[in-house]
Enzyme design. Sequence first.
Site, PDB file in Angstrom:
ATOM      1  N   LYS A 288      62.688   4.372 -81.080  1.00 34.73           N
ATOM      2  CA  LYS A 288      63.785   5.307 -81.344  1.00 34.73           C
ATOM      3  C   LYS A 288      64.729   5.430 -80.136  1.00 34.73           C
ATOM      4  CE  LYS A 288      66.397   8.603 -82.448  1.00 34.73           C
ATOM      5  NZ  LYS A 288      67.081   9.080 -83.608  1.00 34.73           N
TER       6      LYS A 288
ATOM      7  N   CYS B 296      72.317  13.066 -79.243  1.00 34.51           N
ATOM      8  CA  CYS B 296      71.394  11.928 -79.331  1.00 34.51           C
ATOM      9  C   CYS B 296      71.738  10.848 -78.324  1.00 34.51           C
ATOM     10  CB  CYS B 296      71.435  11.354 -80.734  1.00 34.51           C
ATOM     11  SG  CYS B 296      71.247  12.626 -81.984  1.00 34.51           S
TER      12      CYS B 296
HETATM   13  N1  SAJ Z   1      81.332   6.529 -80.267  1.00 37.96           N
HETATM   14  C1  SAJ Z   1      82.286   5.776 -79.584  1.00 37.96           C
HETATM   15  N2  SAJ Z   1      82.565   4.523 -80.019  1.00 37.96           N
HETATM   16  C2  SAJ Z   1      81.945   3.989 -81.109  1.00 37.96           C
HETATM   17  C3  SAJ Z   1      80.972   4.738 -81.797  1.00 37.96           C
HETATM   18  C4  SAJ Z   1      80.692   6.004 -81.346  1.00 37.96           C
HETATM   19  O1  SAJ Z   1      82.874   6.235 -78.593  1.00 37.96           O
HETATM   20  O2  SAJ Z   1      82.266   2.849 -81.470  1.00 37.96           O
HETATM   21  C5  SAJ Z   1      80.991   7.893 -79.813  1.00 37.96           C
HETATM   22  C6  SAJ Z   1      81.208   8.943 -80.882  1.00 37.96           C
HETATM   23  O3  SAJ Z   1      82.538   9.361 -80.943  1.00 37.96           O
HETATM   24  C7  SAJ Z   1      80.259  10.035 -80.415  1.00 37.96           C
HETATM   25  C8  SAJ Z   1      79.092   9.246 -79.827  1.00 37.96           C
HETATM   26  O4  SAJ Z   1      79.607   7.947 -79.561  1.00 37.96           O
HETATM   27  O5  SAJ Z   1      80.841  10.838 -79.414  1.00 37.96           O
HETATM   28  C9  SAJ Z   1      77.871   9.155 -80.702  1.00 37.96           C
HETATM   29  O6  SAJ Z   1      78.250   8.997 -82.066  1.00 37.96           O
HETATM   30  P1  SAJ Z   1      77.531   7.984 -83.067  1.00 37.96           P
HETATM   31  O7  SAJ Z   1      78.184   8.103 -84.385  1.00 37.96           O
HETATM   32  O8  SAJ Z   1      77.474   6.640 -82.458  1.00 37.96           O
HETATM   33  O9  SAJ Z   1      76.025   8.481 -83.104  1.00 37.96           O
HETATM   34  P2  SAJ Z   1      75.322   9.911 -83.389  1.00 37.96           P
HETATM   35  O10 SAJ Z   1      74.963  10.509 -82.066  1.00 37.96           O
HETATM   36  O11 SAJ Z   1      76.111  10.752 -84.315  1.00 37.96           O
HETATM   37  O12 SAJ Z   1      73.996   9.427 -84.147  1.00 37.96           O
HETATM   38  C10 SAJ Z   1      73.124   8.529 -83.482  1.00 37.96           C
HETATM   39  C11 SAJ Z   1      72.753   7.389 -84.462  1.00 37.96           C
HETATM   40  N3  SAJ Z   1      72.061   6.320 -83.737  1.00 37.96           N
HETATM   41  C12 SAJ Z   1      72.440   5.037 -83.877  1.00 37.96           C
HETATM   42  O13 SAJ Z   1      73.372   4.679 -84.572  1.00 37.96           O
HETATM   43  C13 SAJ Z   1      71.629   4.038 -83.131  1.00 37.96           C
HETATM   44  C14 SAJ Z   1      71.869   7.955 -85.578  1.00 37.96           C
HETATM   45  O14 SAJ Z   1      71.426   6.895 -86.407  1.00 37.96           O
HETATM   46  C15 SAJ Z   1      70.663   8.674 -84.975  1.00 37.96           C
HETATM   47  O15 SAJ Z   1      69.844   9.232 -85.991  1.00 37.96           O
HETATM   48  C16 SAJ Z   1      71.206   9.808 -84.134  1.00 37.96           C
HETATM   49  O16 SAJ Z   1      71.975   9.226 -83.064  1.00 37.96           O
HETATM   50  C17 SAJ Z   1      70.036  10.609 -83.578  1.00 37.96           C
HETATM   51  O17 SAJ Z   1      69.821  11.732 -84.076  1.00 37.96           O
HETATM   52  O18 SAJ Z   1      69.298  10.111 -82.723  1.00 37.96           O
END
Ligand code: SAJ
Length: 407
Positions: free
Chosen positions: A202, A256
Amino acid sequence: MKVCVIGLGYIGLPTAAMMASHGVEVIGVDFNQELVSMLNHGQVTFKEDGLEELYRAAVEGGIQFSCEYPDADMYIVAVPTPYDKLSKKIDPSYVINAVKCVLSACRKGSIVCVESTISPGTIDRFIRPFVEEAGYEIGKDIHLAHTPERIVPGNMIYELEHNSRTVGVDDPAIGEKVKAVYSSFCTGDIVVTDIRTAEMTKVVENTYRDINIAYANELARICRQDGMDVHEIIRIANKHPRVNILSPGPGVGGHCISVDPWFLVGDYPNLANLIKQARQINDGMPEHVLSRISEIMDEHGIADVGRVGLYGLTYKEDVDDVRESPTLQLLESMKRHLARGVKVYDPWVTHDIVENQYHELDAFLGDVDMVVVMVGHSELKNSMEKLAGKIVLDTRYICKDMSVHHL
Ligand code: SAJ
Protein backbone atom coordinates in the site's frame (compact mmCIF):
# COMPACT_ATOMS: atom_id res chain seq x y z
CA MET A 1 -21.10 -12.15 9.67
CA LYS A 2 -21.62 -9.10 11.82
CA VAL A 3 -19.12 -6.41 10.85
CA CYS A 4 -18.19 -3.31 12.81
CA VAL A 5 -16.52 -0.47 10.89
CA ILE A 6 -14.52 1.88 13.11
CA GLY A 7 -13.95 5.45 11.90
CA LEU A 8 -16.75 6.86 9.74
CA GLY A 9 -14.69 9.27 7.65
CA TYR A 10 -13.74 9.32 4.00
CA ILE A 11 -12.98 5.58 3.91
CA GLY A 12 -14.99 4.05 6.74
CA LEU A 13 -18.37 5.52 5.82
CA PRO A 14 -18.46 4.42 2.15
CA THR A 15 -17.04 1.01 3.11
CA ALA A 16 -19.63 0.47 5.85
CA ALA A 17 -22.43 1.66 3.58
CA MET A 18 -21.25 -0.53 0.71
CA MET A 19 -21.24 -3.66 2.90
CA ALA A 20 -24.62 -2.87 4.47
CA SER A 21 -26.17 -2.32 1.06
CA HIS A 22 -24.89 -5.75 0.01
CA GLY A 23 -26.55 -7.76 2.74
CA VAL A 24 -23.86 -7.65 5.45
CA GLU A 25 -24.95 -6.77 9.01
CA VAL A 26 -22.97 -3.59 9.74
CA ILE A 27 -22.52 -1.27 12.70
CA GLY A 28 -20.50 1.89 12.06
CA VAL A 29 -18.67 3.30 15.07
CA ASP A 30 -17.04 6.67 15.59
CA PHE A 31 -16.00 8.52 18.74
CA ASN A 32 -17.36 11.78 17.26
CA GLN A 33 -20.88 12.00 18.70
CA GLU A 34 -21.93 14.82 16.38
CA LEU A 35 -20.96 12.78 13.31
CA VAL A 36 -22.79 9.70 14.58
CA SER A 37 -25.85 11.82 15.34
CA MET A 38 -25.83 13.30 11.82
CA LEU A 39 -25.65 9.82 10.32
CA ASN A 40 -28.47 8.66 12.57
CA HIS A 41 -30.55 11.61 11.40
CA GLY A 42 -30.20 10.80 7.72
CA GLN A 43 -27.35 13.13 6.81
CA VAL A 44 -24.11 12.08 5.12
CA THR A 45 -21.05 13.90 6.42
CA PHE A 46 -19.08 14.72 3.28
CA LYS A 47 -19.65 15.16 -0.44
CA GLU A 48 -18.83 12.34 -2.81
CA ASP A 49 -20.55 11.27 -6.01
CA GLY A 50 -23.05 8.49 -5.29
CA LEU A 51 -22.54 8.54 -1.50
CA GLU A 52 -26.06 9.77 -0.65
CA GLU A 53 -27.66 6.98 -2.68
CA LEU A 54 -25.31 4.41 -1.19
CA TYR A 55 -26.05 5.67 2.32
CA ARG A 56 -29.81 5.34 1.72
CA ALA A 57 -29.38 1.81 0.44
CA ALA A 58 -27.31 1.04 3.56
CA VAL A 59 -30.02 2.42 5.83
CA GLU A 60 -32.51 0.18 4.05
CA GLY A 61 -30.05 -2.65 4.56
CA GLY A 62 -30.21 -2.01 8.33
CA ILE A 63 -26.89 -0.24 8.97
CA GLN A 64 -26.54 1.21 12.47
CA PHE A 65 -24.29 4.02 13.74
CA SER A 66 -23.03 4.28 17.29
CA CYS A 67 -20.26 5.59 19.55
CA GLU A 68 -20.21 2.26 21.38
CA TYR A 69 -18.19 -0.74 20.21
CA PRO A 70 -20.46 -3.76 19.72
CA ASP A 71 -19.46 -7.40 19.77
CA ALA A 72 -18.91 -8.52 16.17
CA ASP A 73 -17.28 -11.22 14.06
CA MET A 74 -15.13 -8.79 12.14
CA TYR A 75 -13.87 -5.27 12.83
CA ILE A 76 -12.61 -2.91 10.15
CA VAL A 77 -10.41 -0.10 11.45
CA ALA A 78 -10.48 2.95 9.17
CA VAL A 79 -9.06 5.73 11.35
CA PRO A 80 -6.43 8.33 10.36
CA THR A 81 -2.72 7.55 10.53
CA PRO A 82 -0.84 10.84 10.75
CA TYR A 83 2.94 11.04 10.75
CA ASP A 84 5.18 12.84 13.16
CA LYS A 85 6.41 15.92 11.30
CA LEU A 86 9.85 15.73 12.92
CA SER A 87 10.78 12.06 12.86
CA LYS A 88 8.61 11.41 9.75
CA LYS A 89 7.55 8.15 11.39
CA ILE A 90 3.95 6.99 11.54
CA ASP A 91 1.84 7.99 14.52
CA PRO A 92 -0.19 4.81 15.05
CA SER A 93 -2.05 6.07 18.13
CA TYR A 94 -5.51 6.17 16.54
CA VAL A 95 -5.14 2.62 15.24
CA ILE A 96 -3.84 1.42 18.60
CA ASN A 97 -6.74 3.04 20.47
CA ALA A 98 -9.26 1.54 18.07
CA VAL A 99 -7.81 -1.95 18.53
CA LYS A 100 -7.79 -1.48 22.32
CA CYS A 101 -11.49 -0.62 22.19
CA VAL A 102 -12.12 -3.68 20.02
CA LEU A 103 -10.51 -5.89 22.67
CA SER A 104 -12.98 -4.64 25.25
CA ALA A 105 -15.95 -5.65 23.09
CA CYS A 106 -15.02 -8.49 20.73
CA ARG A 107 -16.11 -12.10 20.62
CA LYS A 108 -13.57 -14.92 20.85
CA GLY A 109 -12.13 -15.63 17.43
CA SER A 110 -13.09 -12.32 15.87
CA ILE A 111 -11.01 -10.77 13.09
CA VAL A 112 -9.57 -7.24 13.27
CA CYS A 113 -8.77 -5.79 9.84
CA VAL A 114 -6.78 -2.57 9.75
CA GLU A 115 -7.76 -0.64 6.59
CA SER A 116 -5.89 2.53 7.54
CA THR A 117 -2.59 2.95 5.70
CA ILE A 118 0.25 1.92 8.03
CA SER A 119 3.98 1.72 7.59
CA PRO A 120 5.47 -1.75 7.05
CA GLY A 121 5.92 -3.42 10.43
CA THR A 122 3.27 -1.38 12.27
CA ILE A 123 1.17 -4.41 13.15
CA ASP A 124 4.22 -6.34 14.38
CA ARG A 125 5.67 -3.42 16.32
CA PHE A 126 2.62 -1.73 17.77
CA ILE A 127 -0.44 -3.95 17.59
CA ARG A 128 0.71 -7.51 18.28
CA PRO A 129 2.59 -6.70 21.51
CA PHE A 130 -0.28 -5.06 23.35
CA VAL A 131 -2.86 -7.56 22.10
CA GLU A 132 -0.66 -10.32 23.56
CA GLU A 133 -0.03 -8.35 26.73
CA ALA A 134 -3.78 -8.00 27.13
CA GLY A 135 -3.86 -11.79 27.37
CA TYR A 136 -5.14 -12.66 23.89
CA GLU A 137 -3.58 -15.43 21.87
CA ILE A 138 -3.29 -14.15 18.30
CA GLY A 139 -4.48 -16.78 15.84
CA LYS A 140 -6.89 -18.27 18.39
CA ASP A 141 -8.64 -15.63 20.52
CA ILE A 142 -8.27 -12.97 17.89
CA HIS A 143 -7.00 -12.69 14.31
CA LEU A 144 -5.20 -9.71 12.81
CA ALA A 145 -5.38 -8.61 9.20
CA HIS A 146 -4.35 -5.67 7.06
CA THR A 147 -6.78 -4.79 4.27
CA PRO A 148 -5.57 -1.43 2.95
CA GLU A 149 -8.10 0.75 1.21
CA ARG A 150 -7.30 1.83 -2.35
CA ILE A 151 -10.17 4.09 -3.37
CA VAL A 152 -9.63 7.53 -4.84
CA PRO A 153 -11.68 10.47 -3.57
CA GLY A 154 -13.87 11.68 -6.44
CA ASN A 155 -14.48 8.14 -7.71
CA MET A 156 -14.78 6.23 -4.46
CA ILE A 157 -17.98 4.34 -4.98
CA TYR A 158 -16.98 2.97 -8.37
CA GLU A 159 -13.50 2.04 -7.12
CA LEU A 160 -14.84 0.37 -3.96
CA GLU A 161 -16.71 -2.04 -6.17
CA HIS A 162 -14.17 -2.50 -8.94
CA ASN A 163 -10.61 -2.08 -7.64
CA SER A 164 -8.63 -5.11 -6.71
CA ARG A 165 -7.73 -5.42 -3.01
CA THR A 166 -4.98 -6.84 -0.84
CA VAL A 167 -5.66 -8.91 2.28
CA GLY A 168 -2.68 -9.45 4.59
CA VAL A 169 -3.08 -12.19 7.21
CA ASP A 170 -1.06 -14.67 9.30
CA ASP A 171 -3.26 -17.59 8.35
CA PRO A 172 -4.55 -18.13 4.78
CA ALA A 173 -7.78 -19.67 6.12
CA ILE A 174 -8.58 -16.37 7.87
CA GLY A 175 -7.64 -14.61 4.62
CA GLU A 176 -10.37 -16.57 2.84
CA LYS A 177 -12.92 -15.50 5.46
CA VAL A 178 -11.94 -11.84 5.09
CA LYS A 179 -11.99 -12.20 1.32
CA ALA A 180 -15.52 -13.59 1.48
CA VAL A 181 -16.75 -10.49 3.34
CA TYR A 182 -15.11 -8.07 0.87
CA SER A 183 -16.39 -10.18 -2.02
CA SER A 184 -19.93 -9.27 -0.96
CA PHE A 185 -19.44 -6.02 -2.89
CA CYS A 186 -15.97 -6.04 -4.51
CA THR A 187 -15.74 -7.53 -7.99
CA GLY A 188 -11.99 -6.85 -8.29
CA ASP A 189 -9.28 -9.42 -7.72
CA ILE A 190 -8.67 -9.96 -3.98
CA VAL A 191 -5.12 -11.09 -3.28
CA VAL A 192 -4.34 -12.83 0.02
CA THR A 193 -0.80 -12.40 1.30
CA ASP A 194 1.06 -11.85 4.58
CA ILE A 195 0.56 -8.74 6.69
CA ARG A 196 3.92 -7.06 6.08
CA THR A 197 3.64 -7.48 2.33
CA ALA A 198 0.19 -5.89 2.44
CA GLU A 199 1.49 -2.99 4.56
CA MET A 200 4.42 -2.35 2.25
CA THR A 201 2.42 -2.74 -0.95
CA LYS A 202 0.00 0.00 0.00
CA VAL A 203 2.73 2.47 0.90
CA VAL A 204 4.63 1.58 -2.28
CA GLU A 205 1.59 2.35 -4.44
CA ASN A 206 1.16 5.86 -3.08
CA THR A 207 4.90 6.50 -3.12
CA TYR A 208 5.08 5.50 -6.77
CA ARG A 209 2.46 8.13 -7.60
CA ASP A 210 4.23 10.77 -5.52
CA ILE A 211 7.52 10.14 -7.34
CA ASN A 212 5.82 10.26 -10.74
CA ILE A 213 4.20 13.62 -9.88
CA ALA A 214 7.54 14.91 -8.55
CA TYR A 215 9.12 14.05 -11.90
CA ALA A 216 6.38 16.02 -13.69
CA ASN A 217 6.87 18.95 -11.30
CA GLU A 218 10.62 18.92 -11.81
CA LEU A 219 10.14 18.83 -15.58
CA ALA A 220 7.79 21.84 -15.29
CA ARG A 221 10.54 23.83 -13.59
CA ILE A 222 13.21 22.75 -16.08
CA CYS A 223 10.94 23.62 -19.01
CA ARG A 224 10.05 27.00 -17.46
CA GLN A 225 13.72 27.99 -17.41
CA ASP A 226 14.10 27.63 -21.18
CA GLY A 227 10.58 28.41 -22.37
CA MET A 228 9.59 24.84 -23.23
CA ASP A 229 5.97 23.71 -22.96
CA VAL A 230 6.00 20.94 -20.37
CA HIS A 231 2.42 19.86 -21.06
CA GLU A 232 3.04 19.42 -24.76
CA ILE A 233 6.25 17.51 -23.98
CA ILE A 234 4.49 15.19 -21.51
CA ARG A 235 1.57 14.74 -23.91
CA ILE A 236 3.88 13.60 -26.69
CA ALA A 237 6.16 11.53 -24.42
CA ASN A 238 3.10 9.68 -23.09
CA LYS A 239 2.34 8.43 -26.58
CA HIS A 240 5.30 6.10 -26.07
CA PRO A 241 3.83 2.74 -25.02
CA ARG A 242 5.98 2.53 -21.89
CA VAL A 243 5.86 6.14 -20.69
CA ASN A 244 3.11 7.52 -18.44
CA ILE A 245 4.15 10.79 -16.81
CA LEU A 246 1.55 12.44 -14.57
CA SER A 247 0.73 16.16 -14.56
CA PRO A 248 2.62 18.95 -12.86
CA GLY A 249 0.60 20.95 -10.35
CA PRO A 250 0.81 23.35 -7.41
CA GLY A 251 1.82 20.59 -5.00
CA VAL A 252 0.62 17.25 -3.71
CA GLY A 253 -2.05 17.33 -1.03
CA GLY A 254 -4.53 15.01 0.60
CA HIS A 255 -4.03 12.70 3.50
CA CYS A 256 -2.47 9.88 1.47
CA ILE A 257 0.11 10.66 -1.16
CA SER A 258 1.61 13.57 0.73
CA VAL A 259 1.88 11.49 3.92
CA ASP A 260 2.56 7.82 3.19
CA PRO A 261 5.99 8.18 1.49
CA TRP A 262 7.26 9.85 4.67
CA PHE A 263 6.68 6.55 6.49
CA LEU A 264 9.44 5.01 4.37
CA VAL A 265 11.72 8.02 4.82
CA GLY A 266 11.16 7.87 8.58
CA ASP A 267 11.86 4.13 8.83
CA TYR A 268 14.65 3.88 6.22
CA PRO A 269 16.42 7.27 6.40
CA ASN A 270 19.59 6.01 4.75
CA LEU A 271 17.86 4.14 1.95
CA ALA A 272 14.80 6.16 0.96
CA ASN A 273 16.70 8.84 -0.97
CA LEU A 274 14.63 9.11 -4.13
CA ILE A 275 11.46 8.97 -2.06
CA LYS A 276 12.61 11.82 0.19
CA GLN A 277 13.71 13.94 -2.75
CA ALA A 278 10.34 13.46 -4.46
CA ARG A 279 8.52 14.54 -1.30
CA GLN A 280 10.69 17.64 -1.07
CA ILE A 281 10.12 18.52 -4.74
CA ASN A 282 6.35 18.24 -4.32
CA ASP A 283 6.38 20.11 -1.01
CA GLY A 284 8.36 22.87 -2.72
CA MET A 285 5.69 23.52 -5.35
CA PRO A 286 3.57 26.03 -3.38
CA GLU A 287 6.73 28.18 -3.02
CA HIS A 288 7.28 27.86 -6.77
CA VAL A 289 3.71 29.03 -7.37
CA LEU A 290 4.43 32.00 -5.14
CA SER A 291 7.49 32.99 -7.13
CA ARG A 292 5.50 32.60 -10.38
CA ILE A 293 2.83 34.95 -8.95
CA SER A 294 5.50 37.59 -8.22
CA GLU A 295 7.10 37.18 -11.67
CA ILE A 296 3.76 37.49 -13.45
CA MET A 297 2.71 40.53 -11.41
CA ASP A 298 6.00 42.20 -12.29
CA GLU A 299 5.53 41.32 -15.95
CA HIS A 300 2.11 42.99 -15.94
CA GLY A 301 3.31 45.97 -13.92
CA ILE A 302 0.90 45.31 -11.05
CA ALA A 303 3.44 44.26 -8.44
CA ASP A 304 2.28 46.71 -5.82
CA VAL A 305 -1.34 47.25 -6.72
CA GLY A 306 -2.66 43.94 -8.08
CA ARG A 307 -5.36 42.07 -6.21
CA VAL A 308 -4.59 38.34 -6.21
CA GLY A 309 -7.23 35.62 -5.86
CA LEU A 310 -6.67 31.89 -5.37
CA TYR A 311 -9.29 29.67 -6.99
CA GLY A 312 -9.56 26.41 -5.03
CA LEU A 313 -8.84 25.40 -1.44
CA THR A 314 -9.28 21.65 -1.58
CA TYR A 315 -6.35 19.32 -2.26
CA LYS A 316 -7.71 18.40 -5.70
CA GLU A 317 -10.67 18.84 -8.02
CA ASP A 318 -14.29 18.08 -7.12
CA VAL A 319 -13.74 16.93 -3.53
CA ASP A 320 -14.40 18.81 -0.28
CA ASP A 321 -11.24 17.66 1.52
CA VAL A 322 -8.69 20.37 2.38
CA ARG A 323 -6.17 18.22 4.25
CA GLU A 324 -2.56 19.06 3.30
CA SER A 325 -3.94 21.26 0.53
CA PRO A 326 -1.33 23.11 -1.58
CA THR A 327 -3.49 26.25 -1.33
CA LEU A 328 -3.25 26.22 2.46
CA GLN A 329 0.52 25.77 2.17
CA LEU A 330 0.68 28.63 -0.33
CA LEU A 331 -1.31 30.88 2.01
CA GLU A 332 1.19 30.12 4.77
CA SER A 333 4.08 31.13 2.48
CA MET A 334 2.21 34.23 1.39
CA LYS A 335 1.87 35.35 4.98
CA ARG A 336 5.66 35.33 5.13
CA HIS A 337 6.35 36.94 1.75
CA LEU A 338 3.41 39.05 0.65
CA ALA A 339 1.65 41.40 3.01
CA ARG A 340 -1.42 42.08 0.90
CA GLY A 341 -4.75 40.34 1.56
CA VAL A 342 -5.04 37.55 -0.93
CA LYS A 343 -8.60 36.45 -1.69
CA VAL A 344 -9.72 32.85 -1.82
CA TYR A 345 -12.70 30.99 -3.23
CA ASP A 346 -13.73 27.36 -3.44
CA PRO A 347 -17.20 26.14 -4.41
CA TRP A 348 -16.69 22.95 -2.38
CA VAL A 349 -15.74 24.65 0.89
CA THR A 350 -18.91 26.23 2.19
CA HIS A 351 -17.69 27.26 5.66
CA ASP A 352 -15.00 29.87 6.32
CA ILE A 353 -11.60 28.33 6.96
CA VAL A 354 -9.28 31.15 5.84
CA GLU A 355 -9.31 34.93 5.76
CA ASN A 356 -10.90 36.74 2.82
CA GLN A 357 -12.79 33.65 1.73
CA TYR A 358 -15.56 34.14 -0.82
CA HIS A 359 -18.57 31.93 -1.40
CA GLU A 360 -19.66 33.28 -4.79
CA LEU A 361 -17.56 32.90 -7.94
CA ASP A 362 -18.75 36.17 -9.49
CA ALA A 363 -18.14 38.20 -6.34
CA PHE A 364 -14.66 36.66 -6.05
CA LEU A 365 -13.75 37.37 -9.67
CA GLY A 366 -15.12 40.90 -9.36
CA ASP A 367 -12.64 41.63 -6.58
CA VAL A 368 -9.41 40.34 -8.14
CA ASP A 369 -7.09 41.29 -11.01
CA MET A 370 -5.11 38.06 -11.06
CA VAL A 371 -6.57 34.57 -10.63
CA VAL A 372 -4.36 31.67 -9.62
CA VAL A 373 -6.11 28.44 -10.54
CA MET A 374 -4.99 26.11 -7.75
CA VAL A 375 -7.67 23.46 -8.30
CA GLY A 376 -9.40 22.47 -11.52
CA HIS A 377 -12.94 22.08 -10.18
CA SER A 378 -15.59 21.29 -12.81
CA GLU A 379 -17.34 24.54 -11.87
CA LEU A 380 -14.50 26.56 -13.38
CA LYS A 381 -13.98 24.23 -16.32
CA ASN A 382 -17.63 24.83 -17.20
CA SER A 383 -17.42 28.62 -16.94
CA MET A 384 -14.03 29.52 -18.40
CA GLU A 385 -15.47 32.60 -20.11
CA LYS A 386 -15.68 34.23 -16.67
CA LEU A 387 -11.89 34.48 -16.59
CA ALA A 388 -11.90 36.87 -19.58
CA GLY A 389 -9.97 40.05 -18.84
CA LYS A 390 -8.13 38.56 -15.85
CA ILE A 391 -4.47 37.78 -15.55
CA VAL A 392 -4.47 34.01 -14.98
CA LEU A 393 -1.85 31.65 -13.60
CA ASP A 394 -3.20 28.20 -14.41
CA THR A 395 -1.33 25.66 -12.27
CA ARG A 396 -3.62 22.81 -13.40
CA TYR A 397 -3.54 23.34 -17.14
CA ILE A 398 -7.31 23.53 -17.47
CA CYS A 399 -7.53 26.83 -19.39
CA LYS A 400 -7.12 25.35 -22.86
CA ASP A 401 -6.89 27.70 -25.88
CA MET A 402 -6.64 30.76 -23.62
CA SER A 403 -3.78 33.13 -23.10
CA VAL A 404 -2.77 32.32 -19.54
CA HIS A 405 0.42 31.78 -17.56
CA HIS A 406 1.60 28.35 -16.46
CA LEU A 407 3.83 26.98 -13.72
N1 SAJ B 1 -1.78 15.37 -8.43
C1 SAJ B 1 -0.93 16.08 -9.29
N2 SAJ B 1 -0.71 15.61 -10.54
C2 SAJ B 1 -1.31 14.46 -10.98
C3 SAJ B 1 -2.16 13.74 -10.13
C4 SAJ B 1 -2.37 14.22 -8.86
O1 SAJ B 1 -0.38 17.12 -8.91
O2 SAJ B 1 -1.09 14.10 -12.15
C5 SAJ B 1 -2.02 15.85 -7.06
C6 SAJ B 1 -3.49 16.09 -6.77
O3 SAJ B 1 -3.91 17.35 -7.22
C7 SAJ B 1 -3.52 15.96 -5.26
C8 SAJ B 1 -2.48 14.87 -4.99
O4 SAJ B 1 -1.67 14.82 -6.16
O5 SAJ B 1 -3.13 17.15 -4.62
C9 SAJ B 1 -3.04 13.50 -4.70
O6 SAJ B 1 -4.18 13.25 -5.51
P1 SAJ B 1 -4.45 11.85 -6.23
O7 SAJ B 1 -5.72 11.96 -6.98
O8 SAJ B 1 -3.25 11.44 -6.99
O9 SAJ B 1 -4.55 10.81 -5.04
P2 SAJ B 1 -5.42 10.75 -3.68
O10 SAJ B 1 -4.54 11.20 -2.55
O11 SAJ B 1 -6.73 11.43 -3.81
O12 SAJ B 1 -5.68 9.17 -3.57
C10 SAJ B 1 -4.55 8.31 -3.53
C11 SAJ B 1 -4.79 7.15 -4.53
N3 SAJ B 1 -3.55 6.38 -4.69
C12 SAJ B 1 -3.08 6.08 -5.91
O13 SAJ B 1 -3.61 6.44 -6.95
C13 SAJ B 1 -1.84 5.25 -5.95
C14 SAJ B 1 -5.92 6.26 -4.01
O14 SAJ B 1 -6.05 5.13 -4.86
C15 SAJ B 1 -5.62 5.80 -2.59
O15 SAJ B 1 -6.67 4.99 -2.08
C16 SAJ B 1 -5.52 7.04 -1.74
O16 SAJ B 1 -4.40 7.82 -2.22
C17 SAJ B 1 -5.30 6.63 -0.29
O17 SAJ B 1 -6.26 6.76 0.50
O18 SAJ B 1 -4.23 6.12 0.06
